[in-house]
Design a protein around this motif. Structure first.
Motif, PDB file in Angstrom:
ATOM      1  N   LYS A 115       2.853  -2.715  -3.686  1.00 41.18           N
ATOM      2  CA  LYS A 115       2.553  -3.248  -2.315  1.00 41.18           C
ATOM      3  C   LYS A 115       3.594  -2.339  -1.217  1.00 41.18           C
ATOM      4  CE  LYS A 115       6.499  -6.243  -3.446  1.00 41.18           C
ATOM      5  NZ  LYS A 115       7.007  -7.927  -3.990  1.00 41.18           N
ATOM      6  N   TYR A 116       4.609  -1.909  -1.503  1.00 45.65           N
ATOM      7  CA  TYR A 116       5.445  -1.139  -0.474  1.00 45.65           C
ATOM      8  C   TYR A 116       4.485   0.101  -0.147  1.00 45.65           C
ATOM      9  CZ  TYR A 116       9.170  -4.020  -1.727  1.00 45.65           C
ATOM     10  OH  TYR A 116      10.165  -5.334  -1.737  1.00 45.65           O
ATOM     11  N   LEU A 117       4.063   0.853  -1.114  1.00 45.79           N
ATOM     12  CA  LEU A 117       3.218   2.137  -1.051  1.00 45.79           C
ATOM     13  C   LEU A 117       2.026   1.753  -0.125  1.00 45.79           C
ATOM     14  CD1 LEU A 117       2.825   5.067  -1.549  1.00 45.79           C
ATOM     15  CD2 LEU A 117       1.487   4.403  -3.648  1.00 45.79           C
ATOM     16  N   ILE A 118       1.298   0.657  -0.322  1.00 44.94           N
ATOM     17  CA  ILE A 118       0.173   0.519   0.740  1.00 44.94           C
ATOM     18  C   ILE A 118       0.712  -0.196   2.084  1.00 44.94           C
ATOM     19  CG2 ILE A 118      -1.294  -1.629   1.029  1.00 44.94           C
ATOM     20  CD1 ILE A 118      -1.869  -1.604  -1.836  1.00 44.94           C
ATOM     21  N   ARG A 119       1.889  -0.798   2.317  1.00 40.50           N
ATOM     22  CA  ARG A 119       2.167  -0.834   3.322  1.00 40.50           C
ATOM     23  C   ARG A 119       2.692   0.041   4.438  1.00 40.50           C
ATOM     24  NH1 ARG A 119       6.465  -5.869   1.956  1.00 40.50           N
ATOM     25  NH2 ARG A 119       4.966  -7.340   0.943  1.00 40.50           N
ATOM     26  N   CYS A 120       3.274   1.093   3.734  1.00 36.24           N
ATOM     27  CA  CYS A 120       3.587   2.341   4.438  1.00 36.24           C
ATOM     28  C   CYS A 120       2.478   3.113   4.799  1.00 36.24           C
ATOM     29  CB  CYS A 120       4.517   3.081   3.202  1.00 36.24           C
ATOM     30  SG  CYS A 120       5.303   4.684   4.000  1.00 36.24           S
ATOM     31  N   LEU A 121       1.584   3.442   3.973  1.00 33.94           N
ATOM     32  CA  LEU A 121       0.481   4.113   4.236  1.00 33.94           C
ATOM     33  C   LEU A 121      -0.349   3.210   5.112  1.00 33.94           C
ATOM     34  CD1 LEU A 121      -0.947   4.741   0.618  1.00 33.94           C
ATOM     35  CD2 LEU A 121      -0.020   6.672   2.316  1.00 33.94           C
ATOM     36  N   TYR A 122      -0.508   1.922   5.344  1.00 34.33           N
ATOM     37  CA  TYR A 122      -1.265   1.294   6.287  1.00 34.33           C
ATOM     38  C   TYR A 122      -0.463   1.301   7.846  1.00 34.33           C
ATOM     39  CZ  TYR A 122      -2.836  -2.551   9.050  1.00 34.33           C
ATOM     40  OH  TYR A 122      -3.131  -3.458  10.090  1.00 34.33           O
ATOM     41  N   GLU A 123       0.844   1.048   7.731  1.00 39.56           N
ATOM     42  CA  GLU A 123       1.630   1.210   8.807  1.00 39.56           C
ATOM     43  C   GLU A 123       1.562   2.513   9.580  1.00 39.56           C
ATOM     44  OE1 GLU A 123       3.482  -1.263  10.756  1.00 39.56           O
ATOM     45  OE2 GLU A 123       2.610  -2.867   9.037  1.00 39.56           O
ATOM     46  N   ASN A 124       1.429   3.438   8.779  1.00 38.22           N
ATOM     47  CA  ASN A 124       1.457   5.034   9.461  1.00 38.22           C
ATOM     48  C   ASN A 124       0.280   5.179  10.245  1.00 38.22           C
ATOM     49  OD1 ASN A 124       3.164   7.399   9.814  1.00 38.22           O
ATOM     50  ND2 ASN A 124       1.714   8.363   8.355  1.00 38.22           N
ATOM     51  N   ILE A 125      -0.832   4.459   9.961  1.00 41.86           N
ATOM     52  CA  ILE A 125      -1.879   4.828  10.569  1.00 41.86           C
ATOM     53  C   ILE A 125      -2.538   3.711  11.447  1.00 41.86           C
ATOM     54  CG2 ILE A 125      -2.854   6.897   9.117  1.00 41.86           C
ATOM     55  CD1 ILE A 125      -4.561   4.817   7.651  1.00 41.86           C
ATOM     56  N   LYS A 126      -1.973   2.587  11.252  1.00 42.54           N
ATOM     57  CA  LYS A 126      -2.778   1.605  12.009  1.00 42.54           C
ATOM     58  C   LYS A 126      -2.850   1.502  13.493  1.00 42.54           C
ATOM     59  CE  LYS A 126       1.058  -1.459  12.984  1.00 42.54           C
ATOM     60  NZ  LYS A 126       1.807  -2.745  12.594  1.00 42.54           N
ATOM     61  N   ASN A 127      -2.234   2.263  14.134  1.00 44.95           N
ATOM     62  CA  ASN A 127      -2.395   2.558  15.587  1.00 44.95           C
ATOM     63  C   ASN A 127      -2.711   3.681  15.934  1.00 44.95           C
ATOM     64  OD1 ASN A 127      -1.230  -0.191  16.191  1.00 44.95           O
ATOM     65  ND2 ASN A 127       0.765   0.532  15.967  1.00 44.95           N
ATOM     66  N   VAL A 128      -3.268   4.680  15.155  1.00 42.14           N
ATOM     67  CA  VAL A 128      -3.886   5.713  15.607  1.00 42.14           C
ATOM     68  C   VAL A 128      -5.169   5.838  16.452  1.00 42.14           C
ATOM     69  CG1 VAL A 128      -5.262   8.058  14.624  1.00 42.14           C
ATOM     70  CG2 VAL A 128      -3.183   7.061  13.317  1.00 42.14           C
ATOM     71  N   LYS A 129      -5.223   6.196  17.589  1.00 41.75           N
ATOM     72  CA  LYS A 129      -6.259   5.922  18.572  1.00 41.75           C
ATOM     73  C   LYS A 129      -7.653   6.215  18.173  1.00 41.75           C
ATOM     74  CE  LYS A 129      -3.414   6.640  22.630  1.00 41.75           C
ATOM     75  NZ  LYS A 129      -3.258   7.482  23.817  1.00 41.75           N
ATOM     76  N   ASN A 130      -7.937   7.274  17.317  1.00 39.61           N
ATOM     77  CA  ASN A 130      -9.270   7.731  16.874  1.00 39.61           C
ATOM     78  C   ASN A 130      -9.717   7.042  15.394  1.00 39.61           C
ATOM     79  OD1 ASN A 130      -7.077   9.884  16.237  1.00 39.61           O
ATOM     80  ND2 ASN A 130      -8.786  10.643  14.886  1.00 39.61           N
ATOM     81  N   PHE A 131      -8.754   6.224  14.993  1.00 44.80           N
ATOM     82  CA  PHE A 131      -9.150   5.143  13.693  1.00 44.80           C
ATOM     83  C   PHE A 131      -9.231   3.860  14.238  1.00 44.80           C
ATOM     84  CE2 PHE A 131      -6.110   7.811  10.438  1.00 44.80           C
ATOM     85  CZ  PHE A 131      -7.103   8.992  10.865  1.00 44.80           C
ATOM     86  N   GLU A 132     -10.370   3.271  13.547  1.00 48.41           N
ATOM     87  CA  GLU A 132     -10.833   1.726  13.598  1.00 48.41           C
ATOM     88  C   GLU A 132     -10.569   1.120  12.530  1.00 48.41           C
ATOM     89  OE1 GLU A 132     -14.220  -0.901  15.962  1.00 48.41           O
ATOM     90  OE2 GLU A 132     -14.054   1.164  16.407  1.00 48.41           O
ATOM     91  N   PHE A 133     -10.055   0.270  12.051  1.00 49.80           N
ATOM     92  CA  PHE A 133     -10.183  -0.730  11.090  1.00 49.80           C
ATOM     93  C   PHE A 133     -11.165  -1.796  11.088  1.00 49.80           C
ATOM     94  CE2 PHE A 133      -6.283   1.226   9.772  1.00 49.80           C
ATOM     95  CZ  PHE A 133      -6.237   1.137   8.258  1.00 49.80           C
ATOM     96  N   LEU A 134     -12.035  -2.082  10.259  1.00 49.33           N
ATOM     97  CA  LEU A 134     -12.947  -3.248  10.530  1.00 49.33           C
ATOM     98  C   LEU A 134     -12.755  -3.865   9.314  1.00 49.33           C
ATOM     99  CD1 LEU A 134     -16.286  -0.751  11.127  1.00 49.33           C
ATOM    100  CD2 LEU A 134     -15.047  -2.058  12.713  1.00 49.33           C
TER     101      LEU A 134
END
Length: 408
Positions: A115-134
């Protein structure tokens, strides 16, 4: 494929599945201008509040990769170090201790809650401008040609993504790509993995234990403080019996199986069971579509290599993408072909290695017991073989150029 009321999106890469592998792949491309759509069936809240009580062991090579992403310092506080691995077979003479000091390493591995690994990986990219989560999206259809067309459903509405390439990291059971990737290997071990947490009197150990028994293989991996992860690969019949134990009977059962190496057990928590199979696609690329992680290969957990192998795969593939980004016309089909040719050897070697251990080392019999006993003693007295074993487990033997580039 497209109806009149269907919206259409265009991107460089569409990633299907935002688990550990999909998130790692995206993190490795974070500082590029690559446009990525990330489709996952979970909600946005899931990634903020992941409640997965499973643990995973990261190899030293995985640590190097996460350091390059500037993520290790965020993850390290949740990790417990595995400096040594003690390997033995129950009721026979002979054992070996594989030490991190044999290779001048701080640790052979690091156990961390998923759970900590997933959260860390997600938080690091959730606001990247050229990435979009669907979020909360389900893939309905995929076709590949010069471009990948992927039809998906989100909030009861169908949409279309047109991409230069597609990465499936959604797991081997995803049936949506099985018409595109045909040649696969499946082997049932007729075993289940029984996993649980054990609380013991042994505090802050840095040695993991792997023990071959007449009925399977049990691994005890230290967590923080005085808790351990136990993973027992055993027959389907035996696993069903364990699942139905009371907490008291489970404690007695595992104490007898492990002995007192991990101390005296006081609690056994969260007993779960899942089937064990070897599954992989012989060719995990098809034109501009690529399979990563469990979608490409599901290994027996005996050597704790599945995610570590996947992370090395992600690193090599993203390095190839970065090298080609300066070209006017990026050809993902060529990138994926080069990736396949470079990574297939390590993948097959680890498939064979884990399959051998899972299929032939455990069990009973005079000849087998003596052979295993002699092998463990020989490993214990021969440092060169121990070092090669460490390098094999860390992926160094087959990924040396990758690791060298990361550490430069």
């Amino acid at each position: 494929m497209q109806s009149k009321d269907m919206s259409e999106k265009k991107t460089d890469i569409v990633v299907v599945g935002a688990g550990l592998t999909g998130l790692s792949f995206c993190n490795l491309l974070k500082d590029t201008n690559t446009k990525i759509f990330i489709l996952d069936n979970h909600s946005e809240e899931y990634f903020r509040e992941v409640n997965n009580d499973r643990h995973i062991v990261l190899s030293n090579t995985s640590k190097i990769i996460l350091e390059k992403l500037s993520l290790w310092e965020k993850i390290e506080n949740y990790c417990s170090k595995v400096k040594n691995i003690h390997i033995s077979k129950k009721n026979i003479f002979g054992s070996t201790l594989i030490r991190s000091t044999d290779e001048n390493l701080d640790s052979l591995g690091y156990q961390v809650p998923i759970k900590y690994l997933i959260r860390c990986l997600y938080e690091n990219i959730k606001n990247v401008k050229n990435f979009e989560f669907l979020y909360e999206s389900e893939v309905l259809e995929v076709s590949n040609g010069n471009l990948v067309k992927l039809r998906y459903k989100q909030n009861a509405r169908e949409n279309l993504v047109i991409a230069n390439s597609a990465i499936f990291s959604s797991g081997y059971t995803d049936s949506i790509f099985q018409d595109i990737f045909i040649e696969k290997v499946e082997k049932k071990y007729n075993q289940n993995a029984v996993a649980c947490e054990v609380i013991s009197s042994e505090n802050n150990s840095d040695t993991a234990y792997e023990r071959f028994t007449d009925q399977g293989i049990i691994a005890a991996i230290p967590r923080k403080e005085n808790s351990w992860t136990l993973i027992y690969s055993t027959s389907e019949e035996e696993s069903k019996k364990i699942i139905n134990f009371s907490k008291k009977d489970a404690k007695i059962y595992f104490q007898k199986l492990v002995g007192k190496k991990c101390g005296i057990f006081s609690q056994v928590n969260n007993i779960k069971s899942y089937p064990l199979q070897l599954k992989y696609y012989k060719k995990f690329i098809n034109k501009n579509i690529c399979l990563l992680g469990d979608a490409a290969h599901t290994l027996h957990p005996i050597a704790a290599q599945s995610f570590n192998l996947s992370l090395r795969d992600c690193t090599f593939l993203t390095n190839q993408i970065k090298k080609n980004k300066s070209k006017k016309n990026v050809k993902y089909e060529d990138i994926f072909q080069e990736y396949y040719e470079e990574r297939i050897k390590e993948q097959i070697r680890l498939v064979k290695f884990t399959d051998f251990l899972a299929s032939y080392i455990h069990g009973n019999g005079f000849f087998k017991n003596n052979l295993v006993g002699v092998g463990l003693m020989f490993l214990d007295i021969n440092k060169n073989i121990r070092v090669n074993t460490i390098r094999y487990l860390l992926g160094v033997n087959f990924s040396q150029s990758l690791i060298t580039n990361l550490t430069e």
